[in-house]
Design a protein around this motif. Structure first.
Motif, PDB file in Angstrom:
ATOM      1  N   VAL A   1       0.818  -1.045   0.098  1.00  0.00           N
ATOM      2  CA  VAL A   1      -0.003  -0.114  -0.046  1.00  0.00           C
ATOM      3  C   VAL A   1       1.080   1.262   0.007  1.00  0.00           C
ATOM      4  O   VAL A   1       1.692   1.624   1.016  1.00  0.00           O
ATOM      5  CB  VAL A   1      -0.734  -0.179   1.196  1.00  0.00           C
ATOM      6  CG1 VAL A   1      -2.037   1.271   1.102  1.00  0.00           C
ATOM      7  CG2 VAL A   1      -1.588  -1.416   1.328  1.00  0.00           C
ATOM      8  N   GLY A   2       0.875   2.047  -1.122  1.00  0.00           N
ATOM      9  CA  GLY A   2       1.777   3.296  -1.131  1.00  0.00           C
ATOM     10  C   GLY A   2       2.712   3.331  -2.352  1.00  0.00           C
ATOM     11  O   GLY A   2       3.409   2.162  -2.262  1.00  0.00           O
ATOM     12  N   SER A   3       2.537   3.977  -3.301  1.00  0.00           N
ATOM     13  CA  SER A   3       3.473   3.951  -4.287  1.00  0.00           C
ATOM     14  C   SER A   3       4.771   5.118  -4.377  1.00  0.00           C
ATOM     15  O   SER A   3       5.112   5.431  -5.388  1.00  0.00           O
ATOM     16  CB  SER A   3       2.588   4.188  -5.699  1.00  0.00           C
ATOM     17  OG  SER A   3       2.156   5.297  -5.853  1.00  0.00           O
ATOM     18  N   GLY A   4       5.033   5.454  -3.103  1.00  0.00           N
ATOM     19  CA  GLY A   4       6.189   6.431  -2.879  1.00  0.00           C
ATOM     20  C   GLY A   4       7.488   5.550  -3.116  1.00  0.00           C
ATOM     21  O   GLY A   4       7.345   4.369  -3.434  1.00  0.00           O
ATOM     22  N   ASN A   5       8.564   6.169  -3.115  1.00  0.00           N
ATOM     23  CA  ASN A   5       9.751   5.408  -3.302  1.00  0.00           C
ATOM     24  C   ASN A   5      10.021   4.193  -2.376  1.00  0.00           C
ATOM     25  O   ASN A   5      10.543   3.374  -2.578  1.00  0.00           O
ATOM     26  CB  ASN A   5      11.019   6.534  -3.377  1.00  0.00           C
ATOM     27  CG  ASN A   5      11.186   7.031  -4.551  1.00  0.00           C
ATOM     28  OD1 ASN A   5      10.810   6.909  -5.636  1.00  0.00           O
ATOM     29  ND2 ASN A   5      11.469   8.554  -4.364  1.00  0.00           N
ATOM     30  N   VAL A   6       9.539   4.467  -1.007  1.00  0.00           N
ATOM     31  CA  VAL A   6       9.778   3.420  -0.039  1.00  0.00           C
ATOM     32  C   VAL A   6       8.931   2.138  -0.404  1.00  0.00           C
ATOM     33  O   VAL A   6       9.286   0.960  -0.638  1.00  0.00           O
ATOM     34  CB  VAL A   6       9.201   3.797   1.166  1.00  0.00           C
ATOM     35  CG1 VAL A   6       9.091   2.577   2.140  1.00  0.00           C
ATOM     36  CG2 VAL A   6      10.242   4.851   1.728  1.00  0.00           C
ATOM     37  N   GLY A   7       7.655   2.349  -1.000  1.00  0.00           N
ATOM     38  CA  GLY A   7       6.718   1.628  -1.432  1.00  0.00           C
ATOM     39  C   GLY A   7       7.358   0.601  -2.677  1.00  0.00           C
ATOM     40  O   GLY A   7       7.403  -0.755  -2.670  1.00  0.00           O
ATOM     41  N   LEU A   8       7.964   1.479  -3.697  1.00  0.00           N
ATOM     42  CA  LEU A   8       8.477   0.933  -4.883  1.00  0.00           C
ATOM     43  C   LEU A   8       9.544   0.234  -4.529  1.00  0.00           C
ATOM     44  O   LEU A   8       9.782  -0.987  -5.170  1.00  0.00           O
ATOM     45  CB  LEU A   8       8.545   1.900  -5.959  1.00  0.00           C
ATOM     46  CG  LEU A   8       7.415   2.743  -6.257  1.00  0.00           C
ATOM     47  CD1 LEU A   8       7.813   3.838  -7.088  1.00  0.00           C
ATOM     48  CD2 LEU A   8       6.368   1.897  -7.115  1.00  0.00           C
ATOM     49  N   ILE A   9      10.695   0.523  -3.821  1.00  0.00           N
ATOM     50  CA  ILE A   9      11.746  -0.336  -3.596  1.00  0.00           C
ATOM     51  C   ILE A   9      11.526  -1.335  -2.857  1.00  0.00           C
ATOM     52  O   ILE A   9      12.276  -2.397  -3.148  1.00  0.00           O
ATOM     53  CB  ILE A   9      12.874   1.036  -2.834  1.00  0.00           C
ATOM     54  CG1 ILE A   9      13.268   1.877  -3.804  1.00  0.00           C
ATOM     55  CG2 ILE A   9      13.941   0.106  -2.340  1.00  0.00           C
ATOM     56  CD1 ILE A   9      13.958   3.068  -3.230  1.00  0.00           C
ATOM     57  N   VAL A  10      10.725  -1.166  -1.594  1.00  0.00           N
ATOM     58  CA  VAL A  10      10.529  -2.383  -0.819  1.00  0.00           C
ATOM     59  C   VAL A  10       9.709  -3.626  -1.730  1.00  0.00           C
ATOM     60  O   VAL A  10       9.924  -4.679  -1.392  1.00  0.00           O
ATOM     61  CB  VAL A  10       9.822  -2.029   0.579  1.00  0.00           C
ATOM     62  CG1 VAL A  10       9.644  -3.474   1.386  1.00  0.00           C
ATOM     63  CG2 VAL A  10      10.725  -0.994   1.230  1.00  0.00           C
ATOM     64  N   SER A  11       8.917  -3.155  -2.573  1.00  0.00           N
ATOM     65  CA  SER A  11       8.240  -4.272  -3.301  1.00  0.00           C
ATOM     66  C   SER A  11       9.199  -4.776  -4.103  1.00  0.00           C
ATOM     67  O   SER A  11       9.044  -6.160  -4.357  1.00  0.00           O
ATOM     68  CB  SER A  11       7.228  -3.572  -4.244  1.00  0.00           C
ATOM     69  OG  SER A  11       6.105  -2.518  -3.393  1.00  0.00           O
ATOM     70  N   TYR A  12      10.196  -4.191  -4.642  1.00  0.00           N
ATOM     71  CA  TYR A  12      11.049  -4.783  -5.513  1.00  0.00           C
ATOM     72  C   TYR A  12      11.984  -5.644  -4.941  1.00  0.00           C
ATOM     73  O   TYR A  12      12.324  -6.941  -5.284  1.00  0.00           O
ATOM     74  CB  TYR A  12      12.026  -3.908  -6.434  1.00  0.00           C
ATOM     75  CG  TYR A  12      12.683  -4.435  -7.652  1.00  0.00           C
ATOM     76  CD1 TYR A  12      12.139  -4.946  -8.616  1.00  0.00           C
ATOM     77  CD2 TYR A  12      14.215  -4.626  -7.369  1.00  0.00           C
ATOM     78  CE1 TYR A  12      12.890  -5.652  -9.645  1.00  0.00           C
ATOM     79  CE2 TYR A  12      14.740  -4.949  -8.609  1.00  0.00           C
ATOM     80  CZ  TYR A  12      14.391  -5.526  -9.551  1.00  0.00           C
ATOM     81  OH  TYR A  12      15.192  -6.077 -10.507  1.00  0.00           O
ATOM     82  N   GLN A  13      12.366  -5.102  -3.731  1.00  0.00           N
ATOM     83  CA  GLN A  13      13.345  -5.971  -2.639  1.00  0.00           C
ATOM     84  C   GLN A  13      12.560  -7.346  -2.284  1.00  0.00           C
ATOM     85  O   GLN A  13      13.235  -8.525  -2.070  1.00  0.00           O
ATOM     86  CB  GLN A  13      13.806  -5.355  -1.619  1.00  0.00           C
ATOM     87  CG  GLN A  13      14.723  -4.319  -2.124  1.00  0.00           C
ATOM     88  CD  GLN A  13      14.980  -3.290  -1.008  1.00  0.00           C
ATOM     89  OE1 GLN A  13      14.644  -3.228   0.017  1.00  0.00           O
ATOM     90  NE2 GLN A  13      16.016  -2.209  -1.196  1.00  0.00           N
ATOM     91  N   LEU A  14      11.209  -7.179  -2.145  1.00  0.00           N
ATOM     92  CA  LEU A  14      10.509  -8.310  -1.657  1.00  0.00           C
ATOM     93  C   LEU A  14      10.443  -9.557  -3.058  1.00  0.00           C
ATOM     94  O   LEU A  14      10.534 -10.509  -2.630  1.00  0.00           O
ATOM     95  CB  LEU A  14       9.093  -7.978  -1.355  1.00  0.00           C
ATOM     96  CG  LEU A  14       8.768  -7.476   0.154  1.00  0.00           C
ATOM     97  CD1 LEU A  14       7.367  -6.675   0.076  1.00  0.00           C
ATOM     98  CD2 LEU A  14       8.974  -8.236   1.251  1.00  0.00           C
ATOM     99  N   LEU A  15      10.308  -8.968  -4.174  1.00  0.00           N
ATOM    100  CA  LEU A  15      10.584  -9.859  -5.278  1.00  0.00           C
ATOM    101  C   LEU A  15      11.697 -10.459  -5.331  1.00  0.00           C
ATOM    102  O   LEU A  15      11.970 -11.758  -5.418  1.00  0.00           O
ATOM    103  CB  LEU A  15      10.277  -9.108  -6.608  1.00  0.00           C
ATOM    104  CG  LEU A  15       8.935  -8.547  -6.814  1.00  0.00           C
ATOM    105  CD1 LEU A  15       8.817  -7.476  -8.053  1.00  0.00           C
ATOM    106  CD2 LEU A  15       7.963  -9.546  -6.959  1.00  0.00           C
ATOM    107  N   GLN A  16      12.866  -9.836  -4.861  1.00  0.00           N
ATOM    108  CA  GLN A  16      14.288 -10.289  -4.924  1.00  0.00           C
ATOM    109  C   GLN A  16      14.237 -11.303  -3.761  1.00  0.00           C
ATOM    110  O   GLN A  16      14.981 -12.406  -4.076  1.00  0.00           O
ATOM    111  CB  GLN A  16      15.290  -9.288  -4.743  1.00  0.00           C
ATOM    112  CG  GLN A  16      15.257  -8.268  -6.053  1.00  0.00           C
ATOM    113  CD  GLN A  16      16.300  -7.187  -5.880  1.00  0.00           C
ATOM    114  OE1 GLN A  16      16.153  -6.394  -4.574  1.00  0.00           O
ATOM    115  NE2 GLN A  16      17.254  -6.995  -6.516  1.00  0.00           N
ATOM    116  N   ALA A  17      13.615 -11.240  -2.941  1.00  0.00           N
ATOM    117  CA  ALA A  17      13.722 -12.249  -1.785  1.00  0.00           C
ATOM    118  C   ALA A  17      12.874 -13.399  -1.929  1.00  0.00           C
ATOM    119  O   ALA A  17      13.005 -14.431  -1.209  1.00  0.00           O
ATOM    120  CB  ALA A  17      13.219 -11.380  -0.332  1.00  0.00           C
TER     121      ALA A  17
END
Length: 370
Positions: free
Chosen positions: A155-171
């Protein structure tokens, strides 16, 4: 009671940068942080910074943190970890906790680099296991190497939301959806495009209505919102997920500054109430400086530059730097800050910072009644 010339509260990017700058000038520096590990947000940031070379472009956040920690060791900075600070008082006395009980230390100057707290949303099911802030998820995957869940709704598309989403994918997690109440993505397109290429669906003008589950999150119900951010009946969508992460902004941690007698002003663009400060990060208490997210929520690169600015100003006030040398150094740092605050996202923050500094100038002249 212990004594030190400069006490810094917070061992994150701003605090470590301030310590290095002041210690390099010859100041006796001590850092206190409530966490068991130093480095703050930097050690959660496995992505590469971008921008200019002077702002560590191409370097991963945790590598920057390692470099700062090495500098503090070389410069003889004392770092005390696992010590929560309970109070900062107008006589420059700081009370902190240890395993043996409360202790006090007196400092000639204090820099508060306490950072910010993550905001939360309140909805039905928001207290279920599996519902957390994006920062909590980032801590789990990047520091403790624990996957918070298999199927995630961000929930949230600021840089934190975008970056953490990608890191979750990487994990190894699957990001089932990214939900944003605004009609447009809030962060940088370069981060959003990574998620789009990975097939993550974006639901703009949507919010979370409810999270359901027996022993934890199992299903997320989202709903479209209108121009006034009110739910539109009949637009509900159901998403199967065991984890919900909220990246909905940060609020500066101003409590210690308030206890220290620092006057506040309000800046919505920077996260809410922040201590009034001048161009050298000095607050209305002349012995207390602020740096990083406590002075207004921005990026880690900005926090480091503000730390350097505060460290330089404190060293000057303690007599370790002459006015000319300190002035040139502060001018150089402020030029780098201006560069960071330029562009699409930085301009609003630059204006907000200028407003805070103007309020401080008016207060200093006696023209602001607070």
């Amino acid at each position: 009671m212990r004594e030190t010339e400069l006490l810094i509260v917070g061992a994150g990017p701003a605090g470590l940068s301030a310590a290095c700058e002041a210690a390099r000038a010859g100041v006796q520096v001590m850092i206190i942080d409530e966490n068991e590990r130093p480095g703050g947000q930097l050690f959660k940031q496995i992505h590469k910074f971008f921008g200019s070379r002077v702002h560590n472009a191409g370097t991963r956040g945790f590598r920057i943190g390692e470099k700062l920690l090495e500098e503090t060791k070389e410069l003889g900075v004392e770092v005390q970890l696992g010590y929560p600070v309970y109070g900062v008082f107008s006589d420059n006395q700081v009370i902190y906790g240890t395993a043996e009980g409360a202790r006090s230390i007196h400092a000639k100057k204090i820099i508060l680099a306490t950072g910010a707290n993550e905001n939360n949303l309140c909805f039905e099911g928001s207290v279920l296991p599996g519902v957390m802030t994006a920062g909590a998820a980032q801590t789990m995957i990047n520091l403790h190497h624990v996957l918070p869940g298999q199927r995630v709704v961000m929930v949230g598309s600021g840089n934190v939301g975008l970056i953490v989403s990608y890191q979750l994918l990487q994990a190894g997690a699957k990001v089932e959806a990214l939900v944003e109440a605004a009609p447009a993505i809030g962060g940088y397109e370069v981060h959003a495009n990574k998620l789009k290429r990975a097939g993550v669906p974006f639901f703009l003008s949507h919010t979370v209505q409810k999270v359901t589950g027996k022993d934890g999150a199992e299903e997320v119900i989202i709903v479209q919102v209108d121009e006034q951010f009110k739910p539109v009946p009949g637009t509900e969508k159901r998403i199967q997920a065991d984890t919900v992460c909220m990246a909905v902004g940060l609020t500066p941690m101003i409590e210690l500054a308030a206890l220290g007698g620092c006057r506040m002003t309000v800046s919505p663009a920077l996260g809410g109430a922040v201590p009034m400060h001048d161009t050298g990060m000095k607050t209305t208490n002349p012995d207390i400086y602020v740096a990083g997210d406590i002075a207004g929520v921005e990026e880690a690169s900005t926090a480091m530059e503000e730390g350097r600015l505060a460290g330089t100003a404190a060293a000057e006030s303690l007599g370790y730097l002459d006015t000319e040398t300190a002035g040139l150094r502060k001018q150089e740092i402020r030029r780098r800050l201006e560069l960071l605050r330029s562009g699409q996202f930085g301009a609003k923050r630059a204006d907000a910072k200028a407003d805070i500094e103007e309020v401080y100038r008016q207060w200093e002249k006696g023209g602001v009644n607070l």
